[in-house]
Design a protein around this motif. Structure first.
Motif, PDB file in Angstrom:
ATOM      1  N   LYS A 202      28.328  46.637  41.455  1.00 48.56           N
ATOM      2  CA  LYS A 202      28.902  45.299  41.617  1.00 48.56           C
ATOM      3  C   LYS A 202      30.301  45.352  42.240  1.00 48.56           C
ATOM      4  N   GLN A 203      31.122  46.303  41.779  1.00 46.22           N
ATOM      5  CA  GLN A 203      32.504  46.352  42.265  1.00 46.22           C
ATOM      6  C   GLN A 203      32.588  46.731  43.738  1.00 46.22           C
ATOM      7  N   LEU A 204      31.528  47.353  44.269  1.00 41.15           N
ATOM      8  CA  LEU A 204      31.529  47.736  45.683  1.00 41.15           C
ATOM      9  C   LEU A 204      30.723  46.760  46.533  1.00 41.15           C
ATOM     10  N   GLY A 205      30.143  45.771  45.883  1.00 42.69           N
ATOM     11  CA  GLY A 205      29.346  44.798  46.621  1.00 42.69           C
ATOM     12  C   GLY A 205      30.222  43.806  47.359  1.00 42.69           C
ATOM     13  N   VAL A 206      29.574  42.956  48.117  1.00 41.41           N
ATOM     14  CA  VAL A 206      30.285  41.902  48.832  1.00 41.41           C
ATOM     15  C   VAL A 206      30.857  40.930  47.816  1.00 41.41           C
ATOM     16  N   HIS A 207      32.059  40.424  48.066  1.00 40.68           N
ATOM     17  CA  HIS A 207      32.691  39.422  47.215  1.00 40.68           C
ATOM     18  C   HIS A 207      32.907  38.145  48.019  1.00 40.68           C
ATOM     19  N   ASP A 208      32.795  37.013  47.332  1.00 37.25           N
ATOM     20  CA  ASP A 208      33.006  35.753  48.041  1.00 37.25           C
ATOM     21  C   ASP A 208      34.490  35.444  48.136  1.00 37.25           C
ATOM     22  N   GLU A 209      34.822  34.252  48.629  1.00 31.81           N
ATOM     23  CA  GLU A 209      36.224  33.889  48.854  1.00 31.81           C
ATOM     24  C   GLU A 209      37.012  33.840  47.556  1.00 31.81           C
ATOM     25  N   GLN A 210      36.325  33.578  46.444  1.00 38.03           N
ATOM     26  CA  GLN A 210      36.990  33.559  45.137  1.00 38.03           C
ATOM     27  C   GLN A 210      36.971  34.941  44.484  1.00 38.03           C
TER      28      GLN A 210
END
Length: 723
Positions: A202-210
């Motif tokens: 999860k920590q290396l996955g894509v993150h949204d604007e928030q």
């Protein structure tokens, strides 16, 4: 002088122009499946599911149908199909129709679905899109989990071209020897023991604007392998690497007349299938060099027509894995089959203190069937609380003397199998006909057939020259001074898993005529009986074909007399030329004919003077339509039949099938209402055009949307008083 109407010659109804090709009609069905993946009204993950089904369907189509046609070409078979095509022409037409469909699928996944998935937090990335941290993690993942499993196979004078297994995903690699500048080829099989799509933490996955992590971020396994090839070929220069996938002939041909033991013969053929027959298709990345493609074609004896160049990911059947994501808002609403009211009456309620004993449950269950015939409709009705309970209660009921069943396909961990074993252990006479020739289920069937035999069940392995496709069960029960026979006659397999996906009907009855008919049928299946007549059942290959033709002709004769005549037939496939010709004759006489054909339909509707009065629809949706129902108006004395048979040569002539007339007025009206609902469908229904294409119905103006599956789910809930 012009000829009078009476002198005008009648058209030859066997003319090839009046028939669609079976294989091309199947492709049209699979195109309707693909449309569900393209339809914006379909929930997003369900669109991935339909894309995966489309691909898996094609795999089987090539393994069996295309492979068979190629064998005919190699054997110089020139026999024409009813539509006038020889095997070579069919192969060419299949290719012409199929290639645009595959292109449409690939482009839609790459250009549309990937973006829509990303908007919902599901990111299927390419390796080139990864950042440094993600690549570092995947390098460690590769070293720990992937590299130990891989086996690169070189091709050179000392290493012949390796065997490539059926439906395997592979990498074709070209490496250069720095000292000699020689280019060498190697093949790497992408291991099936690992997930096709590897998820990043999860920590290396894509993150949204928030800065909220995505639901799922990952990458195809083959891309991880292709970007770490140096570990497999140290000291070599990696020149080229392209994924490819092959499909082999996987049909089984058993010379039954020459087989002393059918079980051993099937096992022998299964060993051949595991290795696979000739290659019938190669899928390869469209960017692959001519050098790679031509080398693979040469080694696997392929021609250009056997090669499909794919733009994007290969093997999209693996997209089915994304259905496991916990995202209910991106899937069809959850459906839990209801227990039909007659089967609820004996069940324990949560607010009662009276707990029924197994004997009391059994007495109540069979008592409901004695009162009246009962109909179940899966998956709207619970399989476990009806059909499965029927067998499980019989297994432990001290009054039950015998259980007889036909099993065509069932799940490996089926509670039906466990119940039959339990029955045998309780000293009951248990006889099961296991169809070993159920395509692609042969191995599973052998495993649990052996298990049944060890428990003392009498197992029969089908009949020479015939597949046993009928879905029937018979319970013999001693009640006071009389033996009662309870029957279940259905349209679907005794498989609790597919019962949640396929729409199928089942009739429970204690009527003496049906019990006697099933007794005769099982004697035919297990002994040397050559039963030629039955009281109620229409049985293939004995009476079903002739009776269906007579029923159609009866409507034709009514129409010729100026009387109302009407036929509705629902099935999976309509292929048989004799049945089609009889339907054409009925249409010419003025009979209105509505056909609900899910898949293959070789009849051409809407032809002037031939089939003006015939309409064909196909219903495609969240469930796979699998039931077979046949309605005949009969001058107001209406008749309905249901059972296991399609109108295909194999069902009518080469399979054991059972079709039962519906005598119960309530069940009759229920089935007629169901047929009328499907004919009114404007959400899932497609109309077959005279040119062979289908047009999907849509509500017009302010017209309400009518969806067969949604309506039947709502009706089931209402009938059970569930809100």
């Amino acid at each position: 002088m012009a000829k009078s109407k009476a002198e005008t010659p009648l058209p030859d109804l066997t003319d090839p122009q009046y028939y669609f090709n079976r294989e091309l009609s199947w492709l049209e069905f699979n195109d309707r499946v693909l449309h569900e993946a393209l339809d914006e009204r379909t929930p997003l993950l369900e669109r991935l599911k339909f894309m995966a089904i489309f691909s898996s369907n094609l795999d089987e189509f090539f393994m069996v149908r295309v492979a068979g046609l190629q064998q005919q070409v190699e054997a110089n078979v020139t026999k024409l199909t009813p539509d006038g095509r020889d095997p070579l022409q069919q192969l060419q037409d299949i290719s012409d129709r199929l290639r645009p469909m595959i292109k449409k699928q690939d482009e839609h996944f790459e250009k549309v679905l990937r973006g829509l998935l990303a908007e919902k937090g599901i990111h299927i990335l390419n390796y080139i899109d990864l950042n440094v941290e993600q690549r570092t993690y995947l390098q460690k993942f590769y070293e720990d989990h992937v590299f130990p499993v891989l086996t690169p196979l070189a091709v050179d004078p000392g290493h012949p071209f390796p065997y490539i297994s059926n439906l395997s995903l592979n990498l074709a690699v070209v490496v250069r020897e720095p000292d000699t500048e020689d280019e060498l080829f190697a093949r790497i099989k992408v291991p099936k023991v690992l997930p096709r799509f590897v998820q990043l933490p999860k920590q290396l996955g894509v993150h949204d604007e928030q800065k909220k992590p995505a639901v799922w971020t990952g990458i195809p396994l083959e891309q991880i392998i292709s970007h770490h090839l140096e570990s497999l070929f140290p000291g070599m220069t990696i020149e080229q690497c392209y994924p490819f996938r092959i499909t082999r002939n996987a049909d089984i041909a058993v010379e039954e007349d020459e087989a002393d033991d059918l079980l051993l013969a099937i096992q022998k053929e299964l060993r051949k299938r595991k290795r696979g027959g000739s290659v019938v298709r190669m899928e390869i990345d469209e960017s692959a060099s001519d050098q790679i493609r031509e080398m693979l074609m040469r080694e696997m004896k392929l021609e250009e027509k056997n090669v499909h160049q794919i733009k994007g990911l290969l093997g999209l059947g693996d997209l089915m894995s994304f259905m496991s994501l916990p995202l209910p808002n991106l899937k069809d609403s959850k459906w839990t089959p209801i227990v039909p009211p007659p089967f609820q009456r004996y069940r324990e309620s949560e607010d009662t203190e009276n707990v029924l004993s197994p004997e009391e449950k059994s007495e109540s269950f069979f008592g409901e069937i004695r009162k009246s015939d009962l109909l179940v409709h899966h998956p709207y009705h619970s399989f476990s609380a009806t059909v499965q309970e029927f067998i499980e209660l019989a297994a432990i009921d001290p009054k039950v003397l015998a259980i007889k069943m036909t099993l065509y396909r069932t799940s490996g961990d089926s509670p039906i199998i466990n119940a039959l074993i339990n029955a045998a252990e309780h000293g009951k006479q248990v006889a099961v006909l296991v169809e070993l020739k159920a395509r692609f289920d042969e191995e599973n069937n052998i495993v649990w057939a052996r298990k049944l035999e060890k428990a003392g069940v009498h197992v029969v392995y089908g009949l020479v020259g015939l597949k046993t496709h009928t879905k029937t069960a018979l319970i013999v029960r001693q009640e006071e001074d009389k033996i009662h026979r309870y029957v279940h006659i259905g349209t679907g397999n005794y498989n609790p898993k597919t019962a949640n996906l396929y729409t199928d009907l089942g009739l429970f009855s204690c009527r003496e005529e049906l019990g006697a008919d099933l007794t005769d049928l099982f004697n035919f299946l297990t002994g040397h009986s050559r039963q030629r007549s039955y009281r109620k059942l229409l049985v293939a290959p004995v009476s079903l074909r002739d009776r269906m033709i007579v029923l159609i002709q009866r409507e034709r004769d009514r129409a010729l007399k100026g009387e109302k005549a009407y036929i509705i037939a629902k099935m999976n496939a309509l292929v048989d030329p004799s049945i089609i010709k009889t339907l054409y004759e009925a249409s010419q006489a003025g009979v209105k004919i509505d056909l609900i054909i899910r898949g293959i339909c070789c009849l051409r509707p809407g032809l002037e003077g031939i089939s003006d009065n015939i309409q064909v629809i196909s219903v495609i949706g969240r469930f796979l339509e699998h039931s077979r129902i046949f309605y005949f108006y009969n001058n107001g004395e209406e008749e309905i039949y249901m059972g296991s048979a399609d109108w295909m040569q194999r069902n009518l002539d080469r399979r054991v099938e059972a079709v039962v007339p519906i005598d119960n007025p309530h069940i009759f009206q229920e089935l007629k209402q169901f047929l009328d609902l499907m004919l009114a469908d404007n959400r899932q229904a497609w109309e077959l055009q005279p040119d062979g294409h289908y047009i999907q119905r849509r509500p017009e103006g302010k017209e309400d949307e009518i969806s067969t599956h949604e309506t039947l789910m709502a009706m089931a809930l209402k009938s059970s008083n569930v809100t």
